[in-house]
Scaffold this motif. Structure first.
Motif, PDB file in Angstrom:
ATOM      1  N   GLU A   2       0.827  -1.201   0.000  1.00  0.00           N
ATOM      2  CA  GLU A   2       0.000   0.000   0.000  1.00  0.00           C
ATOM      3  C   GLU A   2       0.866   1.258   0.000  1.00  0.00           C
ATOM      4  O   GLU A   2       0.602   2.206  -0.746  1.00  0.00           O
ATOM      5  CB  GLU A   2      -0.910   0.014   1.224  1.00  0.00           C
ATOM      6  CG  GLU A   2      -1.791   1.243   1.274  1.00  0.00           C
ATOM      7  CD  GLU A   2      -2.710   1.279   2.484  1.00  0.00           C
ATOM      8  OE1 GLU A   2      -3.436   2.268   2.613  1.00  0.00           O
ATOM      9  OE2 GLU A   2      -2.679   0.335   3.276  1.00  0.00           O
ATOM     10  N   ARG A   3       1.908   1.280   0.815  1.00  0.00           N
ATOM     11  CA  ARG A   3       2.804   2.431   0.886  1.00  0.00           C
ATOM     12  C   ARG A   3       3.474   2.671  -0.466  1.00  0.00           C
ATOM     13  O   ARG A   3       3.551   3.808  -0.950  1.00  0.00           O
ATOM     14  CB  ARG A   3       3.832   2.210   1.985  1.00  0.00           C
ATOM     15  CG  ARG A   3       4.656   3.422   2.312  1.00  0.00           C
ATOM     16  CD  ARG A   3       5.461   3.262   3.586  1.00  0.00           C
ATOM     17  NE  ARG A   3       6.224   2.026   3.657  1.00  0.00           N
ATOM     18  CZ  ARG A   3       5.993   1.034   4.527  1.00  0.00           C
ATOM     19  NH1 ARG A   3       5.012   1.148   5.400  1.00  0.00           N
ATOM     20  NH2 ARG A   3       6.721  -0.057   4.527  1.00  0.00           N
ATOM     21  N   MET A   4       3.930   1.593  -1.112  1.00  0.00           N
ATOM     22  CA  MET A   4       4.591   1.732  -2.419  1.00  0.00           C
ATOM     23  C   MET A   4       3.598   2.210  -3.479  1.00  0.00           C
ATOM     24  O   MET A   4       3.934   3.042  -4.332  1.00  0.00           O
ATOM     25  CB  MET A   4       5.219   0.414  -2.829  1.00  0.00           C
ATOM     26  CG  MET A   4       6.382  -0.001  -1.948  1.00  0.00           C
ATOM     27  SD  MET A   4       7.015  -1.597  -2.408  1.00  0.00           S
ATOM     28  CE  MET A   4       8.452  -1.074  -3.306  1.00  0.00           C
ATOM     29  N   MET A   5       2.368   1.706  -3.422  1.00  0.00           N
ATOM     30  CA  MET A   5       1.362   2.112  -4.391  1.00  0.00           C
ATOM     31  C   MET A   5       1.031   3.599  -4.229  1.00  0.00           C
ATOM     32  O   MET A   5       0.923   4.337  -5.223  1.00  0.00           O
ATOM     33  CB  MET A   5       0.105   1.260  -4.207  1.00  0.00           C
ATOM     34  CG  MET A   5      -0.950   1.511  -5.243  1.00  0.00           C
ATOM     35  SD  MET A   5      -2.281   0.324  -5.245  1.00  0.00           S
ATOM     36  CE  MET A   5      -2.621   0.107  -3.543  1.00  0.00           C
ATOM     37  N   LEU A   6       0.889   4.071  -3.007  1.00  0.00           N
ATOM     38  CA  LEU A   6       0.594   5.476  -2.769  1.00  0.00           C
ATOM     39  C   LEU A   6       1.764   6.374  -3.177  1.00  0.00           C
ATOM     40  O   LEU A   6       1.558   7.467  -3.703  1.00  0.00           O
ATOM     41  CB  LEU A   6       0.214   5.706  -1.308  1.00  0.00           C
ATOM     42  CG  LEU A   6      -1.118   5.098  -0.879  1.00  0.00           C
ATOM     43  CD1 LEU A   6      -1.326   5.278   0.616  1.00  0.00           C
ATOM     44  CD2 LEU A   6      -2.266   5.688  -1.653  1.00  0.00           C
ATOM     45  N   ASN A  45       3.879   5.706  -5.597  1.00  0.00           N
ATOM     46  CA  ASN A  45       3.861   5.741  -7.054  1.00  0.00           C
ATOM     47  C   ASN A  45       2.738   6.645  -7.571  1.00  0.00           C
ATOM     48  O   ASN A  45       2.926   7.384  -8.543  1.00  0.00           O
ATOM     49  CB  ASN A  45       3.701   4.330  -7.630  1.00  0.00           C
ATOM     50  CG  ASN A  45       4.973   3.520  -7.500  1.00  0.00           C
ATOM     51  OD1 ASN A  45       6.060   4.076  -7.463  1.00  0.00           O
ATOM     52  ND2 ASN A  45       4.841   2.211  -7.401  1.00  0.00           N
ATOM     53  N   LEU A  46       1.587   6.595  -6.922  1.00  0.00           N
ATOM     54  CA  LEU A  46       0.502   7.502  -7.310  1.00  0.00           C
ATOM     55  C   LEU A  46       0.902   8.961  -7.092  1.00  0.00           C
ATOM     56  O   LEU A  46       0.597   9.834  -7.914  1.00  0.00           O
ATOM     57  CB  LEU A  46      -0.767   7.184  -6.514  1.00  0.00           C
ATOM     58  CG  LEU A  46      -1.584   5.977  -6.965  1.00  0.00           C
ATOM     59  CD1 LEU A  46      -2.660   5.657  -5.940  1.00  0.00           C
ATOM     60  CD2 LEU A  46      -2.206   6.221  -8.316  1.00  0.00           C
ATOM     61  N   PHE A  71       2.597  14.278  -9.270  1.00  0.00           N
ATOM     62  CA  PHE A  71       3.544  15.383  -9.420  1.00  0.00           C
ATOM     63  C   PHE A  71       4.025  15.509 -10.859  1.00  0.00           C
ATOM     64  O   PHE A  71       4.310  16.600 -11.332  1.00  0.00           O
ATOM     65  CB  PHE A  71       4.730  15.215  -8.481  1.00  0.00           C
ATOM     66  CG  PHE A  71       4.332  15.217  -7.026  1.00  0.00           C
ATOM     67  CD1 PHE A  71       3.331  16.042  -6.554  1.00  0.00           C
ATOM     68  CD2 PHE A  71       4.949  14.374  -6.125  1.00  0.00           C
ATOM     69  CE1 PHE A  71       2.951  16.040  -5.223  1.00  0.00           C
ATOM     70  CE2 PHE A  71       4.588  14.359  -4.792  1.00  0.00           C
ATOM     71  CZ  PHE A  71       3.593  15.195  -4.342  1.00  0.00           C
ATOM     72  N   GLU A  72       4.097  14.405 -11.568  1.00  0.00           N
ATOM     73  CA  GLU A  72       4.571  14.434 -12.954  1.00  0.00           C
ATOM     74  C   GLU A  72       3.499  15.003 -13.888  1.00  0.00           C
ATOM     75  O   GLU A  72       3.786  15.844 -14.729  1.00  0.00           O
ATOM     76  CB  GLU A  72       4.942  13.028 -13.408  1.00  0.00           C
ATOM     77  CG  GLU A  72       5.532  12.971 -14.806  1.00  0.00           C
ATOM     78  CD  GLU A  72       5.950  11.584 -15.208  1.00  0.00           C
ATOM     79  OE1 GLU A  72       6.481  11.439 -16.316  1.00  0.00           O
ATOM     80  OE2 GLU A  72       5.749  10.635 -14.424  1.00  0.00           O
ATOM     81  N   HIS A  73       2.251  14.554 -13.735  1.00  0.00           N
ATOM     82  CA  HIS A  73       1.193  14.933 -14.669  1.00  0.00           C
ATOM     83  C   HIS A  73       0.276  16.031 -14.132  1.00  0.00           C
ATOM     84  O   HIS A  73      -0.621  16.470 -14.850  1.00  0.00           O
ATOM     85  CB  HIS A  73       0.358  13.704 -15.027  1.00  0.00           C
ATOM     86  CG  HIS A  73       1.152  12.623 -15.666  1.00  0.00           C
ATOM     87  ND1 HIS A  73       1.685  12.729 -16.940  1.00  0.00           N
ATOM     88  CD2 HIS A  73       1.539  11.410 -15.205  1.00  0.00           C
ATOM     89  CE1 HIS A  73       2.344  11.626 -17.242  1.00  0.00           C
ATOM     90  NE2 HIS A  73       2.274  10.814 -16.196  1.00  0.00           N
ATOM     91  N   LEU A 113      -4.463   8.964  -1.002  1.00  0.00           N
ATOM     92  CA  LEU A 113      -3.291   9.615  -1.586  1.00  0.00           C
ATOM     93  C   LEU A 113      -3.125  11.046  -1.095  1.00  0.00           C
ATOM     94  O   LEU A 113      -1.995  11.523  -0.936  1.00  0.00           O
ATOM     95  CB  LEU A 113      -3.401   9.602  -3.116  1.00  0.00           C
ATOM     96  CG  LEU A 113      -2.388  10.405  -3.910  1.00  0.00           C
ATOM     97  CD1 LEU A 113      -0.978   9.875  -3.669  1.00  0.00           C
ATOM     98  CD2 LEU A 113      -2.726  10.360  -5.383  1.00  0.00           C
ATOM     99  N   ARG A 114      -4.235  11.710  -0.816  1.00  0.00           N
ATOM    100  CA  ARG A 114      -4.184  13.133  -0.461  1.00  0.00           C
ATOM    101  C   ARG A 114      -3.198  13.454   0.673  1.00  0.00           C
ATOM    102  O   ARG A 114      -2.328  14.314   0.503  1.00  0.00           O
ATOM    103  CB  ARG A 114      -5.575  13.644  -0.122  1.00  0.00           C
ATOM    104  CG  ARG A 114      -5.569  15.061   0.422  1.00  0.00           C
ATOM    105  CD  ARG A 114      -6.944  15.534   0.758  1.00  0.00           C
ATOM    106  NE  ARG A 114      -7.461  16.220  -0.410  1.00  0.00           N
ATOM    107  CZ  ARG A 114      -8.702  16.639  -0.528  1.00  0.00           C
ATOM    108  NH1 ARG A 114      -9.565  16.407   0.418  1.00  0.00           N
ATOM    109  NH2 ARG A 114      -9.072  17.289  -1.599  1.00  0.00           N
TER     110      ARG A 114
END
Length: 182
Positions: free
Chosen positions: A17-21, A23-24, A29-31, A44-45
């Motif tokens: 879960e930590r890794m998924m958040l 990556n999200l 930040f990229e898009h 994610l917020r």
């Protein structure tokens, strides 16, 4: 440290879960905005806002903390240079979640989470400064001003009263027309 959430985790294990958040957050930040499920967006917020707060500090320790979560250096650089500069005046609330309806395949509720990049206008700070300025000017004119205190209705109240009078006049005309028809 925040209290862990009740119920099942997003990915199965806390690490996933930590890794998924993380990556999200990197994709956010990229898009500048991403489309995901409402549950993932709500989870994610706080992760993304904590990273932006670290980026606003701008020191080496903060950069290393964010690099521990996001491994792509170009995204971290963009976060610390462009995004942190845009959010410099904003005291919080760096993200916005907008629900967009269900996903066609499995009917999962979807949302768009995006960075709030509009300029921040501190209205309350301006009001406080104006109140302090009037308080500072008031002691100079204290004695004569206290003798002549007059209560006046604000312009907004007068406008509301005028609209109410017009509405009453219209209803009176309608009722008189209905009586004439009978």
């Amino acid at each position: 440290m925040p209290t862990p959430t009740k119920g099942p985790r997003l990915g199965g294990s806390p690490t996933h879960e930590r890794m998924m958040l993380n990556n999200l957050a990197a994709q956010l930040f990229e898009h500048k905005q991403i489309k995901t499920t409402v549950t993932k967006a709500k989870r994610l917020r706080p992760v993304a806002e904590r990273m932006i707060t670290n980026a606003k500090k701008g020191d080496l320790a903060a950069r290393r903390r964010v690099l521990g979560q996001i491994s792509d250096k170009s995204i971290v650089h963009e976060l610390f240079t462009s995004i942190a500069d845009t959010m410099a005046e904003r005291p919080g609330g760096y993200t916005r979640i907008t629900k967009i309806g269900p996903r066609p395949g499995d009917n999962a509720p979807m949302a768009v989470i995006e960075l709030v990049l509009e300029p921040y206008s501190p209205k309350q700070a301006t009001v406080k400064e104006a109140e302090q300025a009037t308080a500072a000017a008031a002691p100079a004119e204290e004695a004569p001003a206290e003798a002549e205190v007059v209560d006046e209705a604000p312009a907004e109240d007068a406008a509301v009263e005028a609209e109410a009078v017009e509405a009453d006049a219209e209803t009176a005309e309608e009722s008189s027309e209905a009586a004439e028809e009978k």
